[in-house]
Design an enzyme around this catalytic site. Structure first.
Site, PDB file in Angstrom:
ATOM      1  N   GLU A 279      39.966  42.292  43.121  1.00 21.23           N
ATOM      2  CA  GLU A 279      41.012  42.296  44.144  1.00 21.23           C
ATOM      3  C   GLU A 279      41.665  40.920  44.268  1.00 21.23           C
ATOM      4  O   GLU A 279      42.875  40.804  44.480  1.00 21.23           O
ATOM      5  CB  GLU A 279      40.435  42.729  45.497  1.00 21.23           C
ATOM      6  N   ASP A 362      40.791  43.480  35.943  1.00 24.57           N
ATOM      7  CA  ASP A 362      39.436  43.718  35.433  1.00 24.57           C
ATOM      8  C   ASP A 362      38.984  42.549  34.559  1.00 24.57           C
ATOM      9  O   ASP A 362      37.846  42.064  34.664  1.00 24.57           O
ATOM     10  CB  ASP A 362      39.394  45.014  34.608  1.00 24.57           C
TER      11      ASP A 362
END
Length: 423
Positions: A279, A362
């Site tokens: 995030e 990611d």
């Protein structure tokens, strides 16, 4: 002619639904490619037989509901026009009040009530499906409370938006779309600013993370990424769902890091830290602002196309659709219909951009945490908790997936492991 158009529209809707039923339940193959068999991305390595069956069933039904409900919304707006209901609502509103804002509110109330009733079966089936497969834990009363809150928030926003929109159409008949877009920029930013503090708390309770040790680790991670964060919030989602999630919301001083309590209960600290690093990557790489810019550009193009199409359709078929002029509020369902179709058509592009950003996040997260094992376990647990489809059909991926598939995410992590070992 109206009756012929209505029957044609219903037939076309049924053909779309029949095609998507065949595509999802008969043609699409949920099996993963042979090259991934036995790897960490193979769901049979981390899901038992029952979980595999439930995942396939749940995903297929959810996908079908999406592709059945989307054109249903278009059909609803079209029939509202053809049957003269939109025009009747407008006449009713005008007969009740001379004030345009009040006329708009009366018109929107009846249109919103009818819309709520029309889509309620799909919403209820979706809710019931989640209950059946143990994704939803929310009781019916609580779910209905959220539905009612949704209704009134949408109704309030629509009064403001539609009042301004049709004022612009009357005052700037040729350039209303441009002025509407210019006003949408500060309005969108304002809504993003107030969302965490005014709207989200209407649905759930937010409070500072209770696990102070974990909060310290998350804030340390944020500090490494040069993210100005003082608190991490958790939200009580367990009373509504068994799914897992975490996100960064808001902009400016109202930005927040939020963790669902289900995530806190089901994942280990190192797995939560991977999610948080993911995030944070969106903040570091400015994905929020890229997303805002993309949204505004698509909105500009959408409003321009909508303005042209509304003018053309009303000039040619206004009598059939019971729309006297573009500036008549009875044209609103046509505006919503065109906007909904354009939004659907833009989904493959916006989802592609989003999947690219998620892939970048990611990669950033695993490089930041140096724990690809925790990353793999996180995605496996997310799959299990939400009964997610690991390898969805192409149409489903294009129109529904704003994130890479679990097959792609886990296999990339394994490739990262291989690259790390070679280095």
């Amino acid at each position: 002619m109206a009756r012929k158009w209505a029957s044609t529209a219903v037939m076309l809707y049924l053909l779309i639904v029949a095609f998507m039923y065949w595509y999802i339940f008969s043609w699409a193959d949920p099996a993963i490619p042979a090259v991934f068999k036995g790897t960490a991305a193979d769901p049979s390595t981390f899901l038992n037989a029952r979980e595999l069956m439930l995942s396939e069933e749940y995903s297929e039904i959810r996908n079908f509901l999406f592709f059945a409900s989307t054109p249903y919304e278009w059909l609803f707006y079209f029939l509202i026009l053809l049957l003269g209901l939109s025009r009747a609502f407008e006449k009713w509103a005008v007969s009740v009040s001379k004030w345009r804002v009040l006329q708009t509110a009366i018109y929107l109330f009846w249109l919103s009530v009818l819309s709520f009733a029309a889509v309620f079966p799909f919403n209820y089936v979706s809710y019931s499906l989640g209950k059946k497969y143990n994704i939803n834990t929310q009781d019916f009363a609580s779910w209905m409370e959220d539905e009612v809150i949704d209704f009134w928030i949408s109704f309030g926003e629509m009064i403001l938006i539609v009042s301004v929109l049709y004022w612009l159409i009357r005052k700037r008949p040729k350039k209303w779309w441009l002025h509407a877009w210019l006003l949408s920029v500060p309005f969108s930013l304002f809504m993003m600013f107030v969302q965490p503090v005014l709207i989200d708390p209407l649905y759930n309770d937010f409070y500072p993370l209770k696990n102070k040790e974990l909060e310290h680790k998350i804030l340390e991670l944020a500090s490494k990424a040069d993210i100005p964060a003082d608190h991490v919030y958790e939200v009580n989602m367990a009373r509504k769902t068994n799914a897992l999630n975490a996100y960064v919301t808001g902009i400016g001083s109202n930005s927040r890091i939020v963790l669902w309590d289900t995530t806190l209960r089901k994942l280990a600290d190192n797995e939560i830290l991977f999610i948080m690093a993911h995030e944070m990557a969106h903040y570091v790489e400015k994905h929020i602002y890229i997303g805002i810019a993309t949204y505004l550009l698509l909105t500009l193009a959408g409003l321009r196309i909508t303005a042209w199409m509304m003018g053309y359709i009303i000039r040619r078929w206004g009598k059939v659709l019971k729309i006297p002029a573009v500036e008549s509020i009875s044209s609103l369902p046509l505006f919503l219909l065109i906007s909904a179709v354009l939004l659907f058509a833009s989904e493959p592009l916006s989802n592609y951009i989003s999947r690219y950003e998620e892939t970048r996040a990611d990669r950033y997260a695993v490089e930041m945490t140096k724990d690809s094992g925790a990353a793999v376990r996180t995605f496996q647990e997310l799959t299990r908790a939400g009964l997610s489809e690991v390898n969805p059909p192409a149409l489903v991926k294009w129109f529904r997936y704003s994130h890479p598939t679990m097959l792609e995410r886990i296999s990339r992590l394994e490739n990262y492991n291989s690259e790390s070992r070679n280095d």
